[in-house]
Enzyme design. Structure first.
Site, PDB file in Angstrom:
ATOM      1  N   TYR A 181       9.743 -48.084 -33.276  1.00 31.13           N
ATOM      2  CA  TYR A 181       8.920 -47.218 -33.737  1.00 31.13           C
ATOM      3  C   TYR A 181       7.526 -47.271 -33.624  1.00 31.13           C
ATOM      4  O   TYR A 181       6.984 -46.375 -33.917  1.00 31.13           O
ATOM      5  CB  TYR A 181       8.892 -49.283 -34.762  1.00 31.13           C
ATOM      6  CG  TYR A 181       8.448 -48.796 -36.506  1.00 31.13           C
ATOM      7  CD1 TYR A 181       8.643 -48.126 -37.235  1.00 31.13           C
ATOM      8  CD2 TYR A 181       6.835 -50.143 -36.279  1.00 31.13           C
ATOM      9  CE1 TYR A 181       7.973 -48.142 -38.252  1.00 31.13           C
ATOM     10  CE2 TYR A 181       6.175 -49.853 -37.553  1.00 31.13           C
ATOM     11  CZ  TYR A 181       6.837 -48.568 -38.705  1.00 31.13           C
ATOM     12  OH  TYR A 181       6.413 -48.853 -40.115  1.00 31.13           O
TER      13      TYR A 181
ATOM     14  N   ASP B  72      17.529 -35.932 -46.675  1.00 32.99           N
ATOM     15  CA  ASP B  72      17.720 -36.561 -46.219  1.00 32.99           C
ATOM     16  C   ASP B  72      16.668 -35.840 -44.797  1.00 32.99           C
ATOM     17  O   ASP B  72      16.256 -34.540 -44.331  1.00 32.99           O
ATOM     18  CB  ASP B  72      18.917 -36.554 -45.274  1.00 32.99           C
ATOM     19  CG  ASP B  72      19.430 -36.701 -43.675  1.00 32.99           C
ATOM     20  OD1 ASP B  72      18.346 -37.030 -43.561  1.00 32.99           O
ATOM     21  OD2 ASP B  72      20.168 -37.247 -43.537  1.00 32.99           O
TER      22      ASP B  72
ATOM     23  N   LYS C 184       5.890 -44.023 -34.395  1.00 31.89           N
ATOM     24  CA  LYS C 184       4.989 -44.110 -35.247  1.00 31.89           C
ATOM     25  C   LYS C 184       3.281 -43.738 -34.367  1.00 31.89           C
ATOM     26  O   LYS C 184       2.157 -42.774 -35.255  1.00 31.89           O
ATOM     27  CB  LYS C 184       4.460 -45.364 -35.871  1.00 31.89           C
ATOM     28  CG  LYS C 184       5.781 -45.581 -37.029  1.00 31.89           C
ATOM     29  CD  LYS C 184       5.003 -44.737 -38.706  1.00 31.89           C
ATOM     30  CE  LYS C 184       6.130 -44.719 -39.188  1.00 31.89           C
ATOM     31  NZ  LYS C 184       6.015 -43.896 -40.806  1.00 31.89           N
TER      32      LYS C 184
ATOM     33  N   THR D 116       5.278 -54.420 -49.827  1.00 33.68           N
ATOM     34  CA  THR D 116       7.365 -53.814 -50.850  1.00 33.68           C
ATOM     35  C   THR D 116       7.966 -54.328 -49.905  1.00 33.68           C
ATOM     36  O   THR D 116       8.236 -54.826 -49.870  1.00 33.68           O
ATOM     37  CB  THR D 116       6.598 -52.474 -50.245  1.00 33.68           C
ATOM     38  OG1 THR D 116       7.004 -52.590 -48.689  1.00 33.68           O
ATOM     39  CG2 THR D 116       5.165 -52.183 -50.393  1.00 33.68           C
TER      40      THR D 116
END
Length: 259
Positions: A158, A61, A162, A195
């Site tokens: 996000y 983790d 990022k 993906t």
């Protein structure tokens, strides 16, 4: 060329599937020994078994400092050190700044940004010790996103996490350079890549191919990327070919950042 990572030892997070798995496979094919870590311990073990004797796995983790220490200790014990860290593990939770809960904000940042911070901080001593002992070079590669450069009104957490990875990478690169450590640190910024993460874009009744086509229309080259597009870039940035490249960001986005 082959053997571009001969003699290298790499740890790749989030490697049970997707980009992490493909990078692990390609690294091993180029001569590296690879530790695949993932919170999905069974998936990481299956992935490592599929690669063969040059790969191992570890339950990990990335938000846990103790588990980072354990994973790095395992890399040292099994393979004898560490040359390469790829901080790949991440999640994406959609939502505008008003729609995003504080819980989701903190979870995205814990995995996507705090996990990268812990990896860089805790892996550096092992990479430094390994490279100085051998007279070799090391590298840290952080997988950010084009979303860390180009914002969306629907991806507040996000985008923020990022973008943080992008700038943290530059800070780590300068720290290593100032310390005269033979360690580079760079970031990769993919756009949509084919993906399992694309499954999350599927709406009721939409096929996966329809989703790929829709996303591809947002990209100048007209298609989503393939995992190898990221894996081959990672090989370059983690090889000695890139020994003079640090603090850099590589966009793998089909031209979307040029718009």
């Amino acid at each position: 060329m082959a053997g571009r990572l001969d003699g290298k030892i790499a740890l790749i997070t989030g490697a049970a599937s997707g980009l992490g798995l493909r990078m692990a496979e390609r690294f091993a094919a180029e001569g590296a020994r690879v530790l695949l870590t993932d919170i999905d311990a069974d998936g990481a073990a299956r992935a490592a078994a599929g690669i063969g004797a040059s790969a191992g796995s570890f339950a990990h983790d990335v938000t846990s400092q103790a588990q980072w220490a354990a994973a790095l200790a395992h890399a040292g014990a099994r393979f004898g050190g560490l040359h390469i860290l790829v901080n790949n593990a991440g999640i994406g939770t959609p939502g505008s700044v008003e729609d995003t809960s504080l819980e989701d904000w903190r979870r995205v940042h814990a995995i996507d940004l705090d996990g990268v911070f812990l990896g860089c901080k805790l892996a550096l001593p092992l990479i430094r010790e390994t490279t100085r002992r051998e007279g070799t070079r090391g590298s840290i590669l952080n997988i950010s996103s084009i979303a860390g450069v180009i914002a969306s009104g629907r991806m507040a957490a996000y985008n923020s996490a990022k973008a943080g990875v992008r700038h943290l990478t530059k800070s780590v690169a300068l720290h290593c350079a100032t310390s005269r450590d033979p360690i580079t640190c760079n970031s990769i910024h993919p756009a949509f890549i084919d993906t399992p993460i694309l499954d999350g874009f599927q709406s009721a009744g939409a096929s996966r191919e329809a989703v790929k086509a829709k996303l591809g229309r947002q990209i100048p080259l007209g298609t989503v990327g393939e995992p190898d597009d990221v894996a081959y870039a990672a090989i370059y940035l983690c090889s000695d070919e890139a020994k003079f490249v640090t603090g850099a960001e590589l966009y793998i986005d089909g031209g979307i950042s040029a718009m």
